[in-house]
Design an enzyme around this catalytic site. Structure first.
Site, PDB file in Angstrom:
ATOM      1  N   GLY A 100     -34.551 104.402  12.751  1.00 16.12           N
ATOM      2  CA  GLY A 100     -33.958 104.145  11.450  1.00 16.12           C
ATOM      3  C   GLY A 100     -32.577 103.543  11.573  1.00 16.12           C
ATOM      4  O   GLY A 100     -31.897 103.680  12.585  1.00 16.12           O
ATOM      5  N   CYS A 101     -32.154 102.874  10.522  1.00 15.49           N
ATOM      6  CA  CYS A 101     -30.819 102.273  10.519  1.00 15.49           C
ATOM      7  C   CYS A 101     -29.777 103.241   9.991  1.00 15.49           C
ATOM      8  O   CYS A 101     -28.601 102.939   9.997  1.00 15.49           O
ATOM      9  CB  CYS A 101     -30.822 101.001   9.662  1.00 15.49           C
ATOM     10  SG  CYS A 101     -31.087 101.339   7.911  1.00 15.49           S
ATOM     11  N   GLY A 102     -30.210 104.413   9.489  1.00 13.96           N
ATOM     12  CA  GLY A 102     -29.252 105.402   9.028  1.00 13.96           C
ATOM     13  C   GLY A 102     -28.885 105.282   7.570  1.00 13.96           C
ATOM     14  O   GLY A 102     -28.041 106.021   7.089  1.00 13.96           O
ATOM     15  N   LEU A 103     -29.491 104.364   6.833  1.00 18.10           N
ATOM     16  CA  LEU A 103     -29.160 104.187   5.426  1.00 18.10           C
ATOM     17  C   LEU A 103     -30.109 105.009   4.566  1.00 18.10           C
ATOM     18  O   LEU A 103     -31.151 104.544   4.144  1.00 18.10           O
ATOM     19  CB  LEU A 103     -29.237 102.710   5.028  1.00 18.10           C
ATOM     20  CG  LEU A 103     -28.208 101.801   5.681  1.00 18.10           C
ATOM     21  CD1 LEU A 103     -28.489 100.354   5.307  1.00 18.10           C
ATOM     22  CD2 LEU A 103     -26.813 102.186   5.280  1.00 18.10           C
ATOM     23  N   VAL A 105     -34.033 104.946   5.054  1.00 13.08           N
ATOM     24  CA  VAL A 105     -34.879 103.748   5.086  1.00 13.08           C
ATOM     25  C   VAL A 105     -35.096 103.346   6.532  1.00 13.08           C
ATOM     26  O   VAL A 105     -34.286 103.622   7.409  1.00 13.08           O
ATOM     27  CB  VAL A 105     -34.258 102.579   4.292  1.00 13.08           C
ATOM     28  CG1 VAL A 105     -34.090 102.958   2.842  1.00 13.08           C
ATOM     29  CG2 VAL A 105     -32.927 102.146   4.887  1.00 13.08           C
TER      30      VAL A 105
END
Length: 281
Positions: free
Chosen positions: A109-112, A115
């Protein structure tokens, strides 16, 4: 169930010198787990009020359900370390949620906000319909009405409020929370539970306008978003694309229209101005 606010003692230190003990109300902030069919979807920090609305609104704006009817059962469960909004889905959204979970297993994940990619931070949104046209006096009336209805806000001065306004009815839903996104999700849930939608009204916020609030407004189908504070640039680009009129920096004496001004009846601008101020930088 925790109270929405509690009383604490603080020491007030005056600039000119001197101290005094003060009894102050502070808002509750508790972990709230949102679960569907026995699986955790998210854990949010929220005010422990209107959680039924919150569960339905959050599930809708996240795309888990398409209507309140997609949730066949909902209960609030107290745990030692927080609260759980436990929801059980009807068969179709339940199957879709299982497939969605399978798609996001594995990738980093991108950490947002959970998401799975940067593209997921800017999902495709519906373009709102023609919506409504409002006058400056109606905008000011909605703002004037909101203050007295902020019960937790008046007591603590530390929570956000969101509301939904309809012509002839005024503010039909007002919800408060320590999180501005949570407050709007609660309003969305309230509207859905009453069988309504956003096409016939206006979203009103006491917070700044971030992109997530525009996204939630678009999913509700409301064509006007009115806020006390300023918008971000990404919020304006998103509102422009979704066809939403953003009215912000709204004060007693004035407000500013940032996108799609044709819905605000100022000096006949619904006829004489273009539908947008143009590119949002």
């Amino acid at each position: 169930m925790p109270e929405a606010a509690s009383r604490v003692t603080s020491i007030r230190v005056a600039r000119k010198g001197g101290t005094e003990e003060v009894l102050r109300a502070v808002p509750a902030e508790v972990p709230v787990a949102l679960t569907h069919d026995g699986s955790s979807y998210a854990v949010m920090l929220a005010s422990p009020v209107d959680l039924e609305d919150y569960g339905i609104g959050f599930s809708f704006t996240e795309g888990v359900v398409k209507s309140a009817a997609d949730i066949r059962d909902l209960e609030i469960v107290e745990h030692d370390d927080g609260l759980e909004v436990r929801m059980w889905l009807t068969p179709d959204p339940s199957r879709q949620l299982v497939a969605r979970r399978r798609r996001i297993l594995g990738p980093t994940g991108c950490g947002l906000c959970g998401v799975e990619s940067l593209e997921g931070a800017a999902p495709d949104l519906p373009v709102v319909g023609a919506g409504i046209t409002v006058s400056p006096s109606e905008i000011h009336a909605a703002l004037d009405a909101l203050g007295p209805l902020q019960v937790i806000g008046r007591e603590t001065r530390a929570v956000h409020a969101a509301a939904f306004w309809r012509r002839g009815e005024g503010l039909v839903a007002v919800r408060e929370d320590v999180g501005r996104h949570n407050a709007l999700d609660k309003v969305v849930g309230s509207i859905l539970r009453s069988g309504g939608n956003g096409a016939d009204g206006m979203v009103v916020l006491t917070s700044r306008v971030s992109v997530e609030l525009v996204q939630k407004t678009a999913r509700l189908g409301a064509s006007i978003l009115l806020a006390v504070s300023a918008p971000t640039s990404l919020a304006l680009r998103t509102a422009e694309a979704a066809g939403i009129t953003v009215v912000a920096v709204a004060r007693d004496d004035a407000f500013e229209i940032f996108t799609h001004p044709h819905r605000i009846a100022v000096d006949g601008n619904e006829k004489n101005r273009s539908e947008s101020f143009g590119h949002v930088a």
